[in-house]
Design a protein around this motif. Structure first.
Motif, PDB file in Angstrom:
ATOM      1  N   ALA A  41      14.975  67.167 -42.305  1.00 58.64           N
ATOM      2  CA  ALA A  41      15.349  65.747 -42.278  1.00 58.64           C
ATOM      3  C   ALA A  41      16.857  65.589 -42.442  1.00 58.64           C
ATOM      4  O   ALA A  41      17.511  64.821 -41.731  1.00 58.64           O
ATOM      5  CB  ALA A  41      14.608  65.004 -43.394  1.00 58.64           C
ATOM      6  N   LEU A  42      17.401  66.341 -43.391  1.00 55.62           N
ATOM      7  CA  LEU A  42      18.817  66.215 -43.701  1.00 55.62           C
ATOM      8  C   LEU A  42      19.690  66.684 -42.543  1.00 55.62           C
ATOM      9  O   LEU A  42      20.658  65.998 -42.155  1.00 55.62           O
ATOM     10  CB  LEU A  42      19.105  67.063 -44.938  1.00 55.62           C
ATOM     11  CG  LEU A  42      20.484  66.900 -45.495  1.00 55.62           C
ATOM     12  CD1 LEU A  42      20.618  65.536 -46.128  1.00 55.62           C
ATOM     13  CD2 LEU A  42      20.740  67.989 -46.501  1.00 55.62           C
ATOM     14  N   PHE A  68      12.443  62.215 -34.015  1.00 56.51           N
ATOM     15  CA  PHE A  68      12.237  60.931 -34.696  1.00 56.51           C
ATOM     16  C   PHE A  68      13.395  60.628 -35.649  1.00 56.51           C
ATOM     17  O   PHE A  68      13.925  59.502 -35.673  1.00 56.51           O
ATOM     18  CB  PHE A  68      10.906  60.963 -35.456  1.00 56.51           C
ATOM     19  CG  PHE A  68      10.764  59.899 -36.500  1.00 56.51           C
ATOM     20  CD1 PHE A  68      10.452  58.588 -36.150  1.00 56.51           C
ATOM     21  CD2 PHE A  68      10.947  60.191 -37.847  1.00 56.51           C
ATOM     22  CE1 PHE A  68      10.322  57.602 -37.112  1.00 56.51           C
ATOM     23  CE2 PHE A  68      10.819  59.217 -38.816  1.00 56.51           C
ATOM     24  CZ  PHE A  68      10.519  57.915 -38.446  1.00 56.51           C
ATOM     25  N   ALA A  69      13.790  61.616 -36.452  1.00 52.68           N
ATOM     26  CA  ALA A  69      14.863  61.392 -37.425  1.00 52.68           C
ATOM     27  C   ALA A  69      16.165  61.045 -36.711  1.00 52.68           C
ATOM     28  O   ALA A  69      16.872  60.098 -37.092  1.00 52.68           O
ATOM     29  CB  ALA A  69      15.045  62.632 -38.313  1.00 52.68           C
ATOM     30  N   ALA A 107      21.349  53.973 -43.763  1.00 49.24           N
ATOM     31  CA  ALA A 107      20.671  54.617 -42.638  1.00 49.24           C
ATOM     32  C   ALA A 107      20.305  56.060 -43.002  1.00 49.24           C
ATOM     33  O   ALA A 107      19.216  56.545 -42.672  1.00 49.24           O
ATOM     34  CB  ALA A 107      21.574  54.588 -41.398  1.00 49.24           C
ATOM     35  N   THR A 108      21.224  56.727 -43.697  1.00 49.97           N
ATOM     36  CA  THR A 108      20.966  58.115 -44.085  1.00 49.97           C
ATOM     37  C   THR A 108      19.768  58.191 -45.017  1.00 49.97           C
ATOM     38  O   THR A 108      18.851  59.007 -44.822  1.00 49.97           O
ATOM     39  CB  THR A 108      22.207  58.696 -44.801  1.00 49.97           C
ATOM     40  OG1 THR A 108      23.308  58.661 -43.904  1.00 49.97           O
ATOM     41  CG2 THR A 108      21.950  60.125 -45.247  1.00 49.97           C
ATOM     42  N   VAL A 160      14.324  59.817 -46.143  1.00 51.78           N
ATOM     43  CA  VAL A 160      13.074  59.548 -46.874  1.00 51.78           C
ATOM     44  C   VAL A 160      11.891  59.484 -45.908  1.00 51.78           C
ATOM     45  O   VAL A 160      10.851  60.112 -46.125  1.00 51.78           O
ATOM     46  CB  VAL A 160      13.188  58.232 -47.682  1.00 51.78           C
ATOM     47  CG1 VAL A 160      11.818  57.801 -48.197  1.00 51.78           C
ATOM     48  CG2 VAL A 160      14.162  58.423 -48.834  1.00 51.78           C
ATOM     49  N   LEU A 161      12.061  58.765 -44.794  1.00 52.60           N
ATOM     50  CA  LEU A 161      10.928  58.623 -43.872  1.00 52.60           C
ATOM     51  C   LEU A 161      10.583  59.949 -43.188  1.00 52.60           C
ATOM     52  O   LEU A 161       9.414  60.322 -43.098  1.00 52.60           O
ATOM     53  CB  LEU A 161      11.228  57.550 -42.821  1.00 52.60           C
ATOM     54  CG  LEU A 161      11.074  56.110 -43.303  1.00 52.60           C
ATOM     55  CD1 LEU A 161      11.332  55.135 -42.154  1.00 52.60           C
ATOM     56  CD2 LEU A 161       9.666  55.877 -43.856  1.00 52.60           C
TER      57      LEU A 161
END
Lengths: 209, 209, 209
Positions: free
Chosen positions: C103-104, C160-161, C178-179, C184-185
């Motif tokens: 994600a990051l 998606f991310a 936004a980050t 998180v999502l």
């Protein structure tokens, strides 16, 4: 000349779609997740040109013109949707389109290198990379030895196309005529190899060495 | 100093030929088409240096000096022609040459990074990449786990050579002396590992985790 | 804002360590030599960001900040030392950390592309590359089909991310918010997919074509 540039532009997008198609179909064979299909389609379609632009240290083409990404996405989505009837994409269509993409990308790669002032030998290599590297990455990701290294003189045709185009240009043949001659000859040669199942004699080492 | 640069230049071309040879022989083992042999020879010989130059954002060496491509082509053609008698290339010659190429490319890569102002840790990484990446790509294309990751302290020696060279240079040892010391030591260590079949203890995870 | 940048910086180093860990553990599974472990850890951790920076033609991040190399080296050494008790690294910890890293890195990649003026579609692609390319190279070097192409919507989450972050930014949401929303999502979605063993329906071609 406008018409000719435009013709090349559309052929380039068509070649992109064709290579994206071959990546998406390969993904299907290995049961990838739908977004894995998109990734494999993209890698196949722009892998060669990306390596070419990075080595030549020129801006990567699809970073400048994201339309290539849209073509790939649209192609992958079409494949995912209609794939339940794979007979809609006859194998013959795939092979013929792929042959056209190979011929076209080899010429585009060589021409871009010449425009950037690369020496002829480098331009031939860039044509070859543009034509074959995307398919090689596709095969490596699917864990098979790249077919282009062993089948029906595929790499041979990429080198031939690059060499012919660079040779014609060094003879001061115009870009338009050199492009058309090279694409027609490389495309025909590849089709002939496919239909005749021609391979160069395998280069084989006696394993008892 | 002219003599020394010239000496390095010839060793560099020799290293290129040696790595091209190893790629071409690998291609033979997998029954690639003759131009597949050329492609694999080229990837093995210039893959590492290409990645190094791209990451350092400096012009790729063989785009500037196409003589490297000619050396590769000549090597591949020789292999294709004489391969019917593989005994002409004894395995010992191949291993020894490859060890020399590894030592030399690691030094050349580290030196180029230092010249471009990279920090020491980056220079060591660049030496390692130059020494091993070409062989890794060769192995990946042939669908085997890169031997250099598992055999006879190959990656270890590339890191060692980069580290030793960078260390000597940071001690203000001259380029010439640092180059010779590093090549001799790395080359000897690799030969010793080959003949004694030395490996570091395998790093193994209990699969029952 | 200083605090936020610093937060991202530490998360970035943490993501690097996590991906290095996953590369090192993979190396263990394939019984690589200790320095092969270091090489595989490095490739996994910085492979995606390196490709991103090279394509965007911006200086490669770890050439500018060698601290990333130190983090990788330290991680690999820890793994080599403590690996005799693999239970010290529970599989759950690895999967959770990897999900956070994914994600990051997708957000960091997309943000860097936007900062450099890339169009939205390119920024999404850059987020995806940053998130998944390192793991793909790791798998290719170990001679397996990259799991991220087939498992538990991994590539899907990277896309998606990237898309979510770029979308939020185009709606003028601040970088910080936004980050956080995106991480998180995407992190939650990946955890949900892992625990529920969710996959998108496999995209499968009838082999009798």
């Amino acid at each position: 000349m406008i018409y000719f540039s435009s013709f090349i532009y559309w052929l380039d997008l068509f070649g992109t779609a064709v290579f994206a198609l071959s990546g998406a179909l390969m993904a299907g064979r290995y049961k990838l997740d739908p977004f894995g299909v998109v990734v494999l389609a993209a890698v196949t379609a722009v892998g060669g040109g990306t390596i070419r632009d990075v080595i030549l240290d020129t801006p990567v083409f699809w970073v400048q013109s994201p339309i290539y990404l849209l073509v790939i996405l649209a192609t992958a989505l079409c494949v995912i949707v209609i794939i339940r009837q794979p007979r809609l994409i006859p194998k013959r269509f795939l092979l013929v389109s792929d042959a056209l993409g190979l011929a076209l990308f080899a010429v585009i790669g060589a021409q871009k290198a010449l425009l950037l002032g690369a020496p002829p030998a480098v331009a031939i290599v860039m044509g070859t990379i543009t034509g074959v590297a995307g398919g090689m990455i596709r095969d490596v990701l699917c864990n098979v030895i790249p077919l282009i290294l062993r089948q029906e003189i595929y790499a041979t045709i990429a080198i031939f196309a690059g060499g012919l185009f660079v040779g014609l240009r060094s003879l001061e043949v115009s870009v338009e005529i050199a492009t058309i001659i090279t694409i027609v000859l490389a495309f025909s040669l590849r089709l002939w190899a496919i239909y005749r199942k021609v391979s160069l004699p395998a280069f084989d080492i006696d394993d008892q060495q």
